[in-house]
Motif scaffolding. Structure first.
Motif, PDB file in Angstrom:
ATOM      1  N   ALA A 331       0.894  -1.126   0.053  1.00  0.00           N
ATOM      2  CA  ALA A 331      -0.026   0.025  -0.046  1.00  0.00           C
ATOM      3  C   ALA A 331       0.811   1.197  -0.086  1.00  0.00           C
ATOM      4  CB  ALA A 331      -0.996  -0.033   1.137  1.00  0.00           C
ATOM      5  N   THR A 332       2.064   1.185  -0.679  1.00  0.00           N
ATOM      6  CA  THR A 332       2.903   2.412  -0.862  1.00  0.00           C
ATOM      7  C   THR A 332       2.575   3.167  -1.902  1.00  0.00           C
ATOM      8  OG1 THR A 332       4.344   1.032  -2.198  1.00  0.00           O
ATOM      9  CG2 THR A 332       4.960   1.110   0.213  1.00  0.00           C
ATOM     10  N   VAL A 337      -4.140   2.448  -3.061  1.00  0.00           N
ATOM     11  CA  VAL A 337      -4.171   3.640  -2.039  1.00  0.00           C
ATOM     12  C   VAL A 337      -5.719   4.403  -2.107  1.00  0.00           C
ATOM     13  CG1 VAL A 337      -2.973   5.470  -1.180  1.00  0.00           C
ATOM     14  CG2 VAL A 337      -1.605   3.753  -1.897  1.00  0.00           C
ATOM     15  N   LYS A 341      -8.339   4.825   0.765  1.00  0.00           N
ATOM     16  CA  LYS A 341      -9.022   6.014   1.365  1.00  0.00           C
ATOM     17  C   LYS A 341     -10.451   5.852   1.136  1.00  0.00           C
ATOM     18  CE  LYS A 341      -8.984  10.919   0.447  1.00  0.00           C
ATOM     19  NZ  LYS A 341      -8.592  11.964  -0.466  1.00  0.00           N
ATOM     20  N   ARG A 362       2.817   1.761   4.561  1.00  0.00           N
ATOM     21  CA  ARG A 362       1.612   2.146   4.898  1.00  0.00           C
ATOM     22  C   ARG A 362       1.108   0.893   5.206  1.00  0.00           C
ATOM     23  NH1 ARG A 362       0.390   4.842   0.911  1.00  0.00           N
ATOM     24  NH2 ARG A 362       0.228   6.860   1.673  1.00  0.00           N
ATOM     25  N   ILE A 375      -2.893   9.518   3.943  1.00  0.00           N
ATOM     26  CA  ILE A 375      -3.311   9.098   2.493  1.00  0.00           C
ATOM     27  C   ILE A 375      -3.570  10.424   1.690  1.00  0.00           C
ATOM     28  CG2 ILE A 375      -4.629   7.955   0.751  1.00  0.00           C
ATOM     29  CD1 ILE A 375      -5.205   5.807   2.650  1.00  0.00           C
TER      30      ILE A 375
END
Length: 452
Positions: A331-332, A337, A341, A362, A375
């Motif tokens: 989840a970088t 991502v 969110k 993350r 995020i």
């Protein structure tokens, strides 16, 4: 012969090992540092070895922590050949340009939102840099002897970690050294097991899971449970997945679960163009897989492929039950991502991690129970269920590594433990010393040793 550790010491990323033989230099792996900012900053530092002085690079496999520094190395003056297996080359043709594109996107986002501490944020390298470095690649089949530089013989053998992954053995006639790269699992659902090696005078071995054993559970059963309980809540299962290897394994598992009637026929989305491209590479090199031709085809058609950014955004407005498999695995970055969110604040949903989460990422924060994650400049609450599926890991655990080592015909003169967080690497050291009574060393960053 000398060996210098330019990465993967006290961390699972940045794999780079420099071999000096006579007046020649060969780099085994050329990976990016990932995770903690202190490590990522090393990517921006002047290289400890002049790139133009390196004569050849050999890749154990295509993952970015083993190959992702190549575009920068080439831009800085490396003009030698890059040797790897055909599947690794095919995957690097996907991964490296995508990595450059992401670097450009992140720099552009930072500039647009004035997030950079510098006057202008710049990408580490560009997509064009990556495309140029691909011209240096020279694929070599498994189990073929060749010379990356005069007087040094090399051979690559399947390691079972992903399509194209290999153990790399170098021999100058007087001494030999074996690099494990990442070691696969003997009972992987998709890949054939790692080939048992006879050994070498020196060994560099990974320790990603050096301090733990994978759960003795059925990954299909565990995955089915997660999907079913989330679907019962009307929720969405968001799976951050490595685009190469893990995404394909997950789709194979979901196909099996649907075929066996374990889960209902809910929508499944693969939101990673790179994973879709990697699927085609896996199908091209299906001789490395355990799957039948029919299973390969089923895996390729299990999910709807999300093509455009607009289609990706529309997914965030949909309601469950559904499953979204999206990159990146820790989840970088990438499309996952945006899904985190959108879906992490809702307790009906589930965030399912299906692989190792390096410290400082993350993914590691969420898996570690963080109530919020940052995020796009916002603190996003994590109210969704967080689940782990370690049994789909493509890394051998501590017991599986030791079992592989026990197959060596003779102990190495020295074993070097790398590619692990400090606790995992030290646990691996202790276990090898205790069970095998081998001479073991944990190298430090930039340490140089002479191989006599």
């Amino acid at each position: 012969m000398k060996l210098q550790f330019l990465g993967a010491t006290d961390t699972v990323t940045g794999s780079k090992y420099l071999i000096e033989h006579d007046k020649a230099r060969v780099l085994v792996d050329c990976g990016l540092f990932q995770g903690y900012k202190l490590l990522r900053l090393r990517n921006w530092e002047a290289p400890p070895v002049k790139p133009s002085s390196i004569d050849a690079v050999i890749l154990t496999h295509a993952h970015i922590d083993h190959s992702g520094y190549l575009p920068l190395l080439a831009r800085q003056g490396f003009r030698g050949k890059v040797f790897c297996t055909p599947a690794t080359y095919d995957l690097c043709r996907i991964l490296l340009p995508d990595s450059g594109h992401l670097q450009e996107e992140e720099a552009e986002y930072a500039n647009r939102h004035k997030l950079s501490k510098h006057k202008e944020a710049l990408p580490l390298y560009t997509r064009e840099d990556a495309l140029r470095c691909l011209k240096l690649f020279h694929p070599i089949p498994y189990d073929k002897d060749w010379q990356p530089v005069p007087g040094l013989h090399a051979r690559m053998t399947p390691s079972g970690h992903m399509a194209g992954s290999s153990f790399v053995r170098l021999d100058d006639g007087s001494r030999s050294i074996l690099f494990s790269g990442d070691i696969g699992r003997p009972q992987d659902l998709m890949l054939k097991p790692p080939v048992q090696m006879d050994g070498a005078d020196y060994l560099v071995v990974e320790s990603t899971y050096g301090d733990r054993l994978h759960k003795n559970s059925d990954p299909l059963l565990e995955l089915g449970k997660v999907i079913n309980r989330t679907a019962a809540r009307g929720g969405v299962v968001v799976i951050p997945a490595f685009a190469v290897g893990r995404a394909q394994s997950l789709l194979h598992c979901i196909h099996l679960l649907k075929a066996q009637g374990v889960i209902q026929d809910i929508p499944v989305y693969l939101n990673s163009p790179m994973a879709a491209s990697a699927m085609q590479v896996y199908l091209k090199h299906k001789s490395e897989l355990k799957l039948t031709p029919a299973e390969c085809e089923a895996m390729a058609h299990t999910a709807h492929i999300v093509q455009s950014p607009e289609e990706s955004r529309l997914l965030n407005a949909r309601h469950g039950p559904m499953v979204i498999v999206a990159a990146s695995g820790m989840a970088t970055g990438g499309r996952v991502v945006h899904h985190l969110k959108a879906f992490a604040p809702d307790k009906r949903n589930t965030i399912l991690f299906a692989g190792y989460q390096a410290g400082g990422t993350r993914g590691a924060s969420i898996a570690g129970g963080a109530p919020t994650v940052r995020i796009f400049g916002e603190d996003v609450p994590i109210r969704a269920e967080v689940a782990m599926l370690d049994d789909l890991s493509a890394h051998a655990d501590a017991g599986e590594i030791v079992s592989w080592l026990k197959g060596f015909k003779a102990p190495p003169r020295q074993t070097f433990i790398t590619h692990g967080e400090p606790a995992a690497a030290d646990a691996m050291r202790q276990r090898i010393e205790r069970e095998l009574r081998w001479n073991v060393h944990m190298p430090f960053y930039l340490e140089t040793v002479t191989l006599r």
